[in-house]
Write a protein that holds these residues in place. Structure first.
Motif, short mmCIF file in Angstrom:
data_model
loop_
_atom_site.label_atom_id
_atom_site.label_comp_id
_atom_site.label_asym_id
_atom_site.label_seq_id
_atom_site.Cartn_x
_atom_site.Cartn_y
_atom_site.Cartn_z
N MET A 1 0.82 -1.21 0.00
CA MET A 1 0.00 0.00 0.00
C MET A 1 0.86 1.26 0.00
O MET A 1 0.65 2.18 -0.80
CB MET A 1 -0.92 0.00 1.23
CG MET A 1 -1.79 1.25 1.37
SD MET A 1 -2.57 1.40 2.99
CE MET A 1 -1.15 1.73 4.04
N THR A 57 -12.17 3.34 6.74
CA THR A 57 -11.02 4.00 6.11
C THR A 57 -10.60 3.32 4.82
O THR A 57 -10.32 3.99 3.81
CB THR A 57 -9.84 4.05 7.09
OG1 THR A 57 -10.24 4.74 8.27
CG2 THR A 57 -8.64 4.75 6.48
N GLU A 58 -10.51 1.99 4.82
CA GLU A 58 -10.02 1.29 3.63
C GLU A 58 -10.95 1.48 2.43
O GLU A 58 -10.50 1.52 1.28
CB GLU A 58 -9.80 -0.20 3.95
CG GLU A 58 -11.04 -1.06 3.99
CD GLU A 58 -11.80 -0.96 5.31
OE1 GLU A 58 -12.80 -1.66 5.47
OE2 GLU A 58 -11.37 -0.16 6.19
N LYS A 59 -12.25 1.64 2.67
CA LYS A 59 -13.20 1.83 1.58
C LYS A 59 -13.08 3.25 1.00
O LYS A 59 -13.15 3.43 -0.21
CB LYS A 59 -14.62 1.56 2.05
CG LYS A 59 -14.86 0.09 2.39
CD LYS A 59 -16.29 -0.15 2.83
CE LYS A 59 -16.51 -1.63 3.15
NZ LYS A 59 -17.88 -1.90 3.63
N LEU A 61 -10.35 5.02 1.09
CA LEU A 61 -9.07 4.98 0.39
C LEU A 61 -9.25 4.38 -1.01
O LEU A 61 -8.72 4.91 -2.00
CB LEU A 61 -8.07 4.16 1.21
CG LEU A 61 -6.62 4.12 0.73
CD1 LEU A 61 -5.97 5.49 0.88
CD2 LEU A 61 -5.83 3.09 1.53
N THR A 99 -5.70 10.73 0.79
CA THR A 99 -5.30 9.33 0.91
C THR A 99 -3.99 9.16 1.68
O THR A 99 -3.73 8.07 2.20
CB THR A 99 -5.16 8.66 -0.47
OG1 THR A 99 -4.07 9.24 -1.20
CG2 THR A 99 -6.45 8.78 -1.28
N ALA A 103 -3.97 6.35 4.45
CA ALA A 103 -3.03 5.23 4.43
C ALA A 103 -2.33 5.09 5.79
O ALA A 103 -2.14 3.97 6.30
CB ALA A 103 -2.00 5.43 3.32
N VAL A 106 -4.74 3.45 8.32
CA VAL A 106 -4.81 1.99 8.19
C VAL A 106 -3.63 1.34 8.90
O VAL A 106 -3.79 0.34 9.63
CB VAL A 106 -4.84 1.58 6.70
CG1 VAL A 106 -4.70 0.07 6.56
CG2 VAL A 106 -6.14 2.04 6.04
N SER A 171 -7.01 -1.70 -2.15
CA SER A 171 -7.42 -1.16 -0.86
C SER A 171 -8.66 -1.85 -0.30
O SER A 171 -8.85 -1.90 0.93
CB SER A 171 -7.69 0.36 -0.99
OG SER A 171 -6.49 1.05 -1.28
N LEU A 174 -7.65 -4.46 2.19
CA LEU A 174 -6.92 -4.07 3.41
C LEU A 174 -7.76 -4.39 4.64
O LEU A 174 -8.98 -4.51 4.57
CB LEU A 174 -6.60 -2.58 3.36
CG LEU A 174 -5.60 -2.13 2.28
CD1 LEU A 174 -5.53 -0.61 2.21
CD2 LEU A 174 -4.22 -2.71 2.55
N HIS A 176 -10.07 -4.24 7.80
CA HIS A 176 -11.16 -3.31 8.10
C HIS A 176 -10.72 -2.30 9.15
O HIS A 176 -10.20 -2.65 10.21
CB HIS A 176 -12.39 -4.06 8.61
CG HIS A 176 -13.50 -3.16 9.04
ND1 HIS A 176 -14.13 -2.28 8.17
CD2 HIS A 176 -14.08 -2.98 10.25
CE1 HIS A 176 -15.06 -1.61 8.82
NE2 HIS A 176 -15.05 -2.02 10.09
N THR A 177 -10.89 -1.02 8.82
CA THR A 177 -10.49 0.07 9.71
C THR A 177 -11.69 0.98 9.93
O THR A 177 -12.00 1.82 9.07
CB THR A 177 -9.31 0.87 9.12
OG1 THR A 177 -8.26 -0.03 8.75
CG2 THR A 177 -8.79 1.89 10.12
#
Length: 407
Positions: A1, A57-59, A61, A99, A103, A106, A171, A174, A176-177
């Motif tokens: 990432m 967050t990952e979504k 991103l 982003t 990043a 995450v 992403s 990645l 789940h955040t």
């Protein structure tokens, strides 16, 4: 990432001015470096008021990188319409700049020991930037007509688009955040650091903020016009040559703890500003006769310029701030430098360049010499102001190497 995150930025940021100059937009290159700080100003509000409160967050991103891929892919198709070209770059940067924080979020969410683990991950960002430059100069150059440079073509923009799409899709995989500030009350004044400014306010801190703002004016000249200068100086591998600065940045990042012990915060910051003046002086001295070692040395000074001022400055702010305002304090310095400072700097640098350019398509080497003396003199003035007025006691303790690298 992290590799892809900065691979994307390095793909277009170090070549866009060369591309624009080649396509009859030489007097507009500063706008490409104006939309970036505009996005940097917008990004904290997007992160603090929306992304941190409502969405995983990952979504976010993933979606931002996919949208960014579309905008940066379309940008070269608008070459004949400069206004649309700049607006597409603005749209792309609005997608990209948030982003960077996302990043980091995450990473911090899944790391049990951030100080030890994050530096090992973040360094891949710098490696990504370096690899992007090397690919452009030594790989993509094989696919252009003889005598042309890959930096002059739309290939770097397409490379950024492809990498952005790949990172966007990746992403979704990645960890789940969840939104870190869900349910918390957040205000615009806290995001830009107004509350932190009230608590940290002192004469020395205000001088530091003013110096940080002012030094971004010559910094904008470096980011915008070094690539154009290298083109005029007949350097063959422009993107690759500029990666020398990132290699230097990595080296001096590792050496910073030793310098903190010997110099303290004031003279660390002063050394960074002095390096700025030396860099532009070397560019000016090396321009007329194309003294390559001077130009390359000026680029290599990027490590001292960036690490000794910006990274040391972030550490200075972190040491002064309490735990309750630490995030706000860092947001304040980013807002002042990469946001407002770079915005003003890009416009001033562009105006100065255009005053030399006139009706010509590019500057002569003698004009470049005169051009580079201006940011050199400006950096010296900022240095003098800082040294005379900054009175902070040498109370900041030496930091661990991994803490420096994290910043």
């Amino acid at each position: 990432m992290m590799f892809l995150e900065f691979f994307i930025w390095g793909s277009w940021y170090t070549t866009i001015a060369v591309y624009m100059t080649k396509h009859d937009m030489a007097n507009l290159t500063h706008w490409a470096f104006t939309v970036n700080p505009i996005a940097a100003i917008i990004a904290p509000f997007f992160i603090g008021l929306i992304a941190d409160r409502y969405f995983a967050t990952e979504k976010v991103l993933a979606i931002l990188h996919i949208l960014g891929a579309v905008f940066i892919f379309l940008t070269p198709f608008a070459t004949g319409n400069p206004i649309v070209f700049i607006l597409l770059l603005l749209a792309y940067n609005i997608c990209y700049m948030p982003t960077i924080s996302l990043a980091n979020t995450v990473c911090f969410h899944i790391m049990p020991d951030q100080e030890k683990q994050f530096p090992l991950i973040r360094v891949f960002g710098t490696i990504g930037w370096i690899i992007a430059g090397l690919i452009i100069s030594f790989v993509l150059s094989n696919f252009v007509a003889s005598g042309a440079k890959a930096e002059e073509t739309r290939m770097p923009l397409f490379l950024a688009a492809a990498a952005s799409l790949v990172l966007g899709l990746y992403s979704f995989t990645l960890p789940h955040t969840p939104p870190p500030a869900k349910g918390k009350k957040v205000s615009a004044r806290s995001i830009i650091g107004v509350d932190a400014l009230k608590q940290l306010g002192s004469r020395s801190f205000y001088i530091f903020l003013l110096s940080s703002f002012l030094i971004c004016i010559p910094l904008a000249a470096y980011y915008n016009f070094t690539q154009v200068f290298l083109e005029s100086a007949k350097f063959k591998n422009i993107a690759a040559t500029q990666t020398i600065g990132q290699v230097s940045e990595t080296l001096f990042m590792l050496l910073m703890p030793l310098f903190f012990i010997r110099l303290g915060v004031k003279w660390m910051l002063a050394a960074g500003m002095l390096a700025w003046a030396l860099r532009y002086s070397l560019f000016a001295l090396g321009a007329p006769d194309l003294v390559s070692w001077m130009i390359v040395t000026g680029i290599a000074l990027h490590g001292i310029c960036y690490d000794f001022f910006f990274v040391a400055g972030q550490i200075y702010v972190d040491k002064k701030a309490t735990a309750q305002i630490r995030a706000q304090a860092q947001g304040l310095i980013i807002f002042v430098t990469y946001g407002v400072g770079m915005l003003v700097g890009a416009q001033i640098a562009g105006t100065v360049y255009d005053s030399f350019l006139g009706s010509e398509k590019s500057l002569t080497l003698l004009q470049w010499q005169s051009f580079w003396w201006i940011p050199a003199a400006f950096a010296v003035i900022v240095l003098i102001i800082f040294v005379l007025l900054f009175r902070e006691k040498r109370s900041i303790s030496p930091v661990k190497e991994n803490t420096v690298a994290m910043v």
